[in-house]
Structure formats: structure tokens, C-alpha cells
Design a protein around this motif. Structure first.
Motif, short mmCIF file in Angstrom:
data_model
loop_
_atom_site.label_atom_id
_atom_site.label_comp_id
_atom_site.label_asym_id
_atom_site.label_seq_id
_atom_site.Cartn_x
_atom_site.Cartn_y
_atom_site.Cartn_z
N LEU A 107 0.03 -8.60 -9.42
CA LEU A 107 -0.35 -8.39 -8.29
C LEU A 107 -0.61 -9.56 -7.44
O LEU A 107 0.48 -9.75 -6.61
CB LEU A 107 -1.97 -7.88 -7.74
CG LEU A 107 -1.25 -6.08 -8.34
CD1 LEU A 107 -3.31 -5.62 -7.71
CD2 LEU A 107 -1.10 -5.40 -7.08
N TYR B 145 -2.38 -8.51 0.84
CA TYR B 145 -1.12 -7.49 0.00
C TYR B 145 -0.18 -8.10 -0.35
O TYR B 145 0.13 -9.45 0.16
CB TYR B 145 -0.20 -6.56 1.59
CG TYR B 145 -1.46 -6.01 2.52
CD1 TYR B 145 -1.03 -4.36 2.03
CD2 TYR B 145 -2.06 -5.90 3.31
CE1 TYR B 145 -2.46 -3.63 2.59
CE2 TYR B 145 -3.21 -5.30 3.73
CZ TYR B 145 -3.17 -4.63 3.29
OH TYR B 145 -4.20 -3.49 4.29
N THR C 200 6.70 -6.45 -2.82
CA THR C 200 7.69 -5.36 -3.98
C THR C 200 9.33 -5.67 -3.75
O THR C 200 9.19 -6.11 -2.76
CB THR C 200 6.70 -4.49 -4.62
OG1 THR C 200 6.72 -3.62 -2.99
CG2 THR C 200 4.88 -4.20 -4.87
N LEU D 199 6.87 -0.26 -0.86
CA LEU D 199 5.50 0.18 -1.54
C LEU D 199 5.23 -1.53 -1.84
O LEU D 199 5.58 -2.72 -1.93
CB LEU D 199 6.18 -0.02 -2.62
CG LEU D 199 6.72 1.60 -2.82
CD1 LEU D 199 7.26 2.41 -3.93
CD2 LEU D 199 6.27 2.77 -2.73
N PRO E 160 1.26 -3.16 -2.55
CA PRO E 160 0.48 -3.23 -3.42
C PRO E 160 -0.92 -3.95 -2.33
O PRO E 160 0.09 -4.49 -1.87
CB PRO E 160 1.07 -4.25 -4.45
CG PRO E 160 1.98 -3.94 -4.78
CD PRO E 160 2.59 -3.32 -3.89
N VAL F 247 -2.26 1.16 -3.69
CA VAL F 247 -0.81 0.80 -3.02
C VAL F 247 -0.52 1.23 -1.43
O VAL F 247 -1.06 2.26 -1.61
CB VAL F 247 0.67 0.81 -3.78
CG1 VAL F 247 0.17 2.71 -3.95
CG2 VAL F 247 1.68 0.69 -3.57
N LYS F 248 0.08 0.84 -0.39
CA LYS F 248 -0.15 1.09 0.74
C LYS F 248 2.10 1.39 0.31
O LYS F 248 2.61 1.12 0.26
CB LYS F 248 0.00 -0.19 1.67
CG LYS F 248 0.08 0.69 3.20
CD LYS F 248 -0.03 -0.26 4.37
CE LYS F 248 0.06 -0.30 5.74
NZ LYS F 248 -0.66 -1.14 6.31
N ILE F 249 2.13 2.68 1.20
CA ILE F 249 3.60 3.64 0.79
C ILE F 249 3.73 3.86 2.36
O ILE F 249 3.26 4.82 3.67
CB ILE F 249 3.28 5.14 0.22
CG1 ILE F 249 2.64 4.92 -0.81
CG2 ILE F 249 4.74 5.37 0.12
CD1 ILE F 249 2.63 5.96 -1.76
N LYS G 202 -2.34 5.36 2.12
CA LYS G 202 -2.91 4.27 1.27
C LYS G 202 -2.91 4.93 -0.11
O LYS G 202 -4.29 5.90 0.07
CB LYS G 202 -3.57 3.24 1.47
CG LYS G 202 -3.11 2.25 3.14
CD LYS G 202 -4.34 1.60 2.92
CE LYS G 202 -4.12 0.44 4.01
NZ LYS G 202 -4.96 -0.05 4.75
N GLN H 195 -5.70 4.21 -3.60
CA GLN H 195 -6.38 3.29 -3.85
C GLN H 195 -7.67 3.61 -4.91
O GLN H 195 -8.36 5.14 -4.93
CB GLN H 195 -7.00 3.00 -2.86
CG GLN H 195 -7.98 3.70 -1.83
CD GLN H 195 -8.70 2.57 -1.02
OE1 GLN H 195 -7.90 1.64 -0.68
NE2 GLN H 195 -9.72 3.42 -0.44
#
Length: 211
Positions: free
Chosen positions: A11, A114, A117, A122, A124, A153-155, A164, A166
Motif C-alpha cells: 500500500l 489512495y 496499482t 482497483l 487500495p 480497496v476501491k473497485i 469500497k 474494507q
């Protein structure tokens, strides 16, 4: 612990990545399962039972990868109080049967970071929030200092809609302790002022981002 450090390293390696447009605003609708906690005082204790937590948050992106969020969270639960019986063999049992409903409330403000990746869908994130929390209902209604930490993680399903996922840790300092119970022939049971609530949960949020 090694696994946690490995995840934290991944992260942190993405600091500075762009997640949103600077100046955009987000609306988060929260839901999660929060696990139980127990506050003890010698032979007596309070159980804060597990339950569903829900809430809403408004998020403002001060930078593409950093945001400030104001949110309200609530969990309706039961808080049975257990104490020794007045007669032999003095077994511990619930003393507030039928009068143990409660709700755990939070009003928090804090920041989210944030990370980048290989997959731009995606994202995190980690976040830390400070504010007030209170346990309304039969035990106490006074607001105390509270904070939470979250990571997930925010998708992104689109530029506007995301989910999200979490995990979160929450605490209210001194959330219980002002209540005293009296038993004829036995005495009083008082919970110390420093009895704090600590809870861990897993949840999700539907996130809507507007530029």
C-alpha cells in the motif's frame, strides 16, 4: 504480523498515485458487520453484541490521491449487563433482561489516502478519522472522543460508481462507566469511567463520485 507488514508495504509503495480528480466530491453509503466487545469490571461485565452498522459519508478530494471525509455511522445492538446473583451459588447472570437495547453512534471526520496499482479499477486505500461517539439507549448517552482506522480497496465500476471493501477498527474512549446498579442486600455495581469500546468490523460502501 509478517503478512500485515507485507500488505502495508504494498500500500505504501503507491503513495502519490492518482485516484480521483482534484476537487471532486464523493458520496459513500456504508454497511458492515461489526463484531462484539466486552467491558469487564471484576465479576460484572457488559456485552456489546455484534450487529449491522450503516451510515453515510461525504468525501472531498483535496488532491487526486487524498480526500477529507465527514461521516455518520450507527449500529443498533443489545448491551446485556451481567453480575453475580444475590443468592448462593452466586452465579453470574443478566440483570437487565428486556432493557438492554442500545445503539452505537459515530460522527467522524478524517482523511483517506489512495494508492496506485497495475489495474486502474482497483485502488487500495487507508484512512484515519477522529470525532465523537456515543452509546445511546439504556447505558449512556454522553458523547466521548472516538476514532477509527480503515483499510481496503476501491473497485471502480465506472467513473461515477464504485464499491469500497474494507476492514475497520473503531473505539469510543470511556463510552461506558457512568451507570451504577444497586442490589438490596448486595450493594452496587459501577463500571469505571475509563471503560472504552473497541470494535472490529468488515464492510463495504457504495461510492458515487461527482466532478
Amino acid at each position: 504480523m509478517k503478512k500485515l507488514l507485507f500488505v502495508a508495504g504494498i500500500l505504501l509503495s503507491g503513495i502519490g498515485a492518482k485516484a480521483q480528480t482534484q476537487g471532486s466530491i464523493g458520496l459513500n453509503l456504508y454497511g458492515g458487520y461489526t463484531f462484539e466487545d466486552q467491558i469487564s469490571n471484576n465479576a460484572s461485565y457488559i456485552e456489546i453484541q455484534d450487529g449491522f452498522q450503516y451510515g453515510i459519508g461525504a468525501e472531498f478530494y483535496v488532491r487526486p490521491s487524498k480526500s477529507i471525509e465527514l461521516k455518520y455511522l450507527r449500529m443498533d445492538t443489545s448491551t446485556p449487563v451481567f453480575a453475580p446473583s444475590l443468592t448462593a451459588p452466586f452465579k453470574v447472570g443478566q440483570i437487565n433482561v428486556g432493557n438492554d437495547s442500545s445503539a452505537i453512534n459515530y460522527v467522524l471526520i478524517g482523511g483517506n489516502n489512495y494508492f496506485q496499482t497495475a489495474n486502474p479499477s482497483l485502488i487500495p486505500f487507508i484512512g484515519l478519522d477522529l470525532g465523537l461517539g456515543w452509546a445511546s439507549g439504556d447505558q449512556s448517552t454522553s458523547a466521548r472522543f472516538a476514532w477509527d482506522f480503515k483499510a481496503g480497496v476501491k473497485i471502480k465500476a465506472s467513473d461515477v460508481v464504485s464499491v469500497k471493501l474494507q476492514g475497520y477498527f473503531q473505539t469510543i474512549w470511556g463510552s461506558y462507566g457512568s451507570e451504577t446498579y444497586y442490589y438490596p442486600g448486595w450493594g452496587t455495581v459501577t463500571y469505571p469511567n475509563n471503560s472504552s469500546l473497541y470494535q472490529f468490523g468488515l464492510g463495504a460502501a457504495f461510492a458515487f463520485d461527482f466532478k
